[in-house]
Design a protein around this motif. Structure first.
Motif, short mmCIF file in Angstrom:
data_model
loop_
_atom_site.label_atom_id
_atom_site.label_comp_id
_atom_site.label_asym_id
_atom_site.label_seq_id
_atom_site.Cartn_x
_atom_site.Cartn_y
_atom_site.Cartn_z
N UNK A 71 0.85 -1.15 -0.09
CA UNK A 71 0.07 0.01 0.15
C UNK A 71 0.79 1.17 -0.07
N UNK A 72 2.11 1.22 0.58
CA UNK A 72 2.61 2.24 0.66
C UNK A 72 3.45 2.59 -0.85
N UNK A 73 3.57 1.70 -1.84
CA UNK A 73 3.91 1.88 -3.13
C UNK A 73 3.01 2.47 -3.97
N UNK A 74 1.69 2.84 -3.66
CA UNK A 74 0.71 3.20 -4.47
C UNK A 74 0.80 4.82 -4.67
N UNK A 75 0.27 5.06 -5.60
CA UNK A 75 0.07 6.66 -5.88
C UNK A 75 -1.15 7.34 -5.14
N UNK A 76 -2.17 6.44 -4.73
CA UNK A 76 -3.44 6.78 -4.35
C UNK A 76 -3.23 7.73 -3.09
N UNK A 77 -4.00 8.66 -2.79
CA UNK A 77 -3.94 9.44 -1.59
C UNK A 77 -4.99 8.69 -0.56
N UNK A 78 -5.89 8.03 -1.30
CA UNK A 78 -7.06 7.46 -0.53
C UNK A 78 -6.85 5.89 -0.25
N UNK A 79 -6.26 5.35 0.72
CA UNK A 79 -6.05 4.34 0.84
C UNK A 79 -6.39 3.72 2.35
N UNK A 80 -7.13 2.66 2.39
CA UNK A 80 -7.78 1.98 3.57
C UNK A 80 -7.27 0.80 3.47
N UNK A 81 -7.24 0.07 4.81
CA UNK A 81 -7.01 -1.39 4.98
C UNK A 81 -8.00 -1.89 6.07
N UNK A 82 -8.38 -3.20 5.94
CA UNK A 82 -9.16 -3.89 6.81
C UNK A 82 -8.79 -5.35 7.00
N UNK A 83 -8.10 -5.51 8.16
CA UNK A 83 -7.65 -6.87 8.56
C UNK A 83 -8.54 -7.40 9.48
N UNK A 84 -8.95 -8.65 9.05
CA UNK A 84 -10.05 -9.57 10.09
C UNK A 84 -8.95 -10.06 10.95
N UNK A 85 -8.69 -9.96 12.23
CA UNK A 85 -7.81 -10.47 13.22
C UNK A 85 -8.35 -10.49 14.60
N UNK A 86 -8.09 -11.62 15.30
CA UNK A 86 -8.49 -11.90 16.47
C UNK A 86 -7.33 -12.15 17.62
#
Length: 142
Positions: A71-86
């Motif tokens: 994600x740090x390599x993308x040119x987008x300024x609108x980057x979100x992440x959703x990691x499902x983790x317990x």
């Protein structure tokens, strides 16, 4: 004794439907890009050209956190992440896995509802959607 998030019958169906081979270049490039900065071949040469909004979805017990670097390599300024983790990363073997993203009993609430909500927040206004739909219909009739 069974699986934690996905039923054994769904897991078996998934295994039976999978490909027997994977392209070695795909595997190599996937591992290269999910590691810390280093040589990645050509796989990431144009990620900086990606400027559309991005939602990265992953599983804490799968490759979820490993993909965050890309994600740090993308040119987008609108980057979100959703990691499902317990569980913490040290207990990833017990955590939600990448197949669970699709097959877990609660995937609808844990994975697909957040995706839907992100899409709803990023959807164009209704009048623009109507215009796009109208243009698509007119193009289909040409």
């Amino acid at each position: 004794t069974g699986l934690k998030y996905t039923s054994v019958s769904r897991w078996n169906a998934f295994l039976a439907s999978g490909s027997q081979v994977e392209p070695t270049t795909l595997v190599r490039d996937t591992f290269a890009i999910t590691c810390s900065p280093g040589p990645t071949g050509k796989f990431d040469d144009h990620l900086r050209d990606v400027t559309v909004p991005i939602l990265y979805v992953g599983a804490g017990g799968g490759f979820g956190r490993a993909g965050l670097y890309s994600l740090t390599l993308l040119g987008s300024r609108d980057v979100s992440s959703h990691i499902v983790s317990f569980y913490p990363p040290s207990q990833a073997a017990f955590d939600f896995g990448h197949v669970d993203l699709f097959h877990a009993q609660h995937a609808r609430q844990l994975v697909w509802r957040p995706i839907y909500n992100w899409l709803a927040r990023h959807a164009p206004p209704a009048n623009l959607r109507a215009g796009i739909a109208r243009d698509s219909v007119s193009l289909a009739h040409r």
